[in-house]
Design an enzyme around this catalytic site. Structure first.
Site, PDB file in Angstrom:
ATOM      1  N   PRO A   1       0.562 -40.380   0.786  1.00 27.75           N
ATOM      2  CA  PRO A   1       0.546 -40.826   1.922  1.00 27.75           C
ATOM      3  C   PRO A   1       1.018 -42.210   2.386  1.00 27.75           C
ATOM      4  O   PRO A   1       0.912 -43.319   1.821  1.00 27.75           O
ATOM      5  CB  PRO A   1      -1.050 -41.151   2.077  1.00 27.75           C
ATOM      6  CG  PRO A   1      -1.452 -40.985   0.817  1.00 27.75           C
ATOM      7  CD  PRO A   1      -0.419 -40.313  -0.031  1.00 27.75           C
ATOM      8  N   GLU A   2       2.247 -42.235   3.287  1.00 30.70           N
ATOM      9  CA  GLU A   2       2.701 -43.313   3.923  1.00 30.70           C
ATOM     10  C   GLU A   2       2.308 -43.298   5.036  1.00 30.70           C
ATOM     11  O   GLU A   2       1.506 -42.769   5.775  1.00 30.70           O
ATOM     12  CB  GLU A   2       4.522 -43.287   3.507  1.00 30.70           C
ATOM     13  CG  GLU A   2       4.700 -43.198   2.157  1.00 30.70           C
ATOM     14  CD  GLU A   2       6.277 -42.867   1.699  1.00 30.70           C
ATOM     15  OE1 GLU A   2       6.841 -43.564   2.680  1.00 30.70           O
ATOM     16  OE2 GLU A   2       6.748 -42.569   0.746  1.00 30.70           O
TER      17      GLU A   2
END
Length: 278
Positions: free
Chosen positions: A2-3
DNA sequence: ATTGGTTCCTGCTGGC
DNA sequence: TGCCAGCAGGAACCAA
């Protein structure tokens, strides 16, 4: 992993099912994730209505009706798992560390095998001053981010450009994957010293960052719609990356026969085309 | 002050 | 087939 785009997608998905609803219970199944849970958290948030869900950097923000805010960081392996509408929630699974139960029966499980995630809380009026936002750089998709702003943040830095992009004080929300991808589209070497990025190159890099993130959010958003309809679960999606994870494959953007290289910077993999990126 | 290296954690993969 | 080393990574932390 998750960015910014993945966190944005998760925040939007949670909005659809959680906004406007009352949080009945918050159950903590362990005392800590990356850090200890805030003391007294349960009592602080139970019974509040979730007014809205937003994102800042890689944090999901749940704004509560008393002005408090729940702060969720997904770390590396964190997922938010939604129960299906109108169906009794399934049993808890391994690594379901935090469980949100809403008044209408919706159950959201924060599952994080590697426990790099974070659950935190900001009291009413204290959000802007919260420790997780201290020193955080501008939102890359916001008006405050631009070529000149990026150039200024890189000026005087003797670190490789790739490392500078991972520094959340320079720009918020970029992780290893989108740092590689942005540099590729900007035609800039991850090994270039950050301070050598002057105005024109910074402009190109800022634009590449915005383009890459915007496209990734669009892809996540479309996957999200399908995913929510079929299973009600939020997860991560197949991505079309130009260089990330493509060691040894041809460079997709130029006719050169140079394969994409993998190097290690700051202990992490960097993928790039040495001919296209200077 | 800045910067680079280490650590946390578990699941998956590749090599033998 | 089974085992295990190595790798993945965000951010806090430490040391130079």
């Amino acid at each position: 992993m998750p960015e910014l785009p993945e966190v944005e997608t998760v925040a939007r998905g949670l909005s659809l099912r959680m906004e406007g609803k009352r949080l009945k219970t918050l159950d903590l199944h362990r005392p800590d994730l990356r850090r200890p849970m805030p003391t007294g958290l349960k009592a602080l948030v139970e019974g509040r209505v979730i007014l809205g869900i937003a994102r800042r950097a890689k944090y999901v923000l749940m704004h509560l009706s008393d002005g408090g805010t729940l702060i969720v960081h997904l770390g590396m392996s964190g997922r938010m798992l939604l129960s299906d509408p109108g169906v009794p929630p399934t049993a808890l699974e391994k690594h379901d560390h935090v469980v949100f139960t809403l008044e209408d029966g919706t159950v959201v499980r924060f599952n994080d095998a590697r426990r790099f995630g974070l659950l935190d809380y900001a009291a009413p009026g204290q959000l802007a001053d919260h420790r997780v936002f201290e020193g955080l750089g501008p939102e890359p998709l916001g008006n405050e981010f631009s070529g000149p702003v990026l150039a200024e943040a890189l000026a005087g830095k003797s670190t490789p450009l790739k490392a500078a992009l991972l520094d959340q004080r320079v720009v918020a929300g970029i992780g290893n994957i989108y740092a590689c991808e942005s540099l590729y589209y900007a035609g800039l070497s991850p090994r270039r010293i950050a301070a050598t990025v002057t105005a024109a190159r910074a402009e190109k890099l800022a634009q590449a960052i915005r383009d890459v993130l915007t496209k990734a959010i669009a892809a996540g958003g479309s996957s999200l719609r399908d995913y929510v309809q079929t299973s009600g679960e939020l997860g991560y999606f197949q991505h079309q990356w130009a260089v990330y994870g493509k060691e040894g494959e041809p460079c997709p953007g130029c006719d050169c026969d140079k394969a994409i290289q993998r190097i290690v910077q700051s202990g992490r993999s960097t993928f790039y085309c040495a001919k296209r990126q200077r």
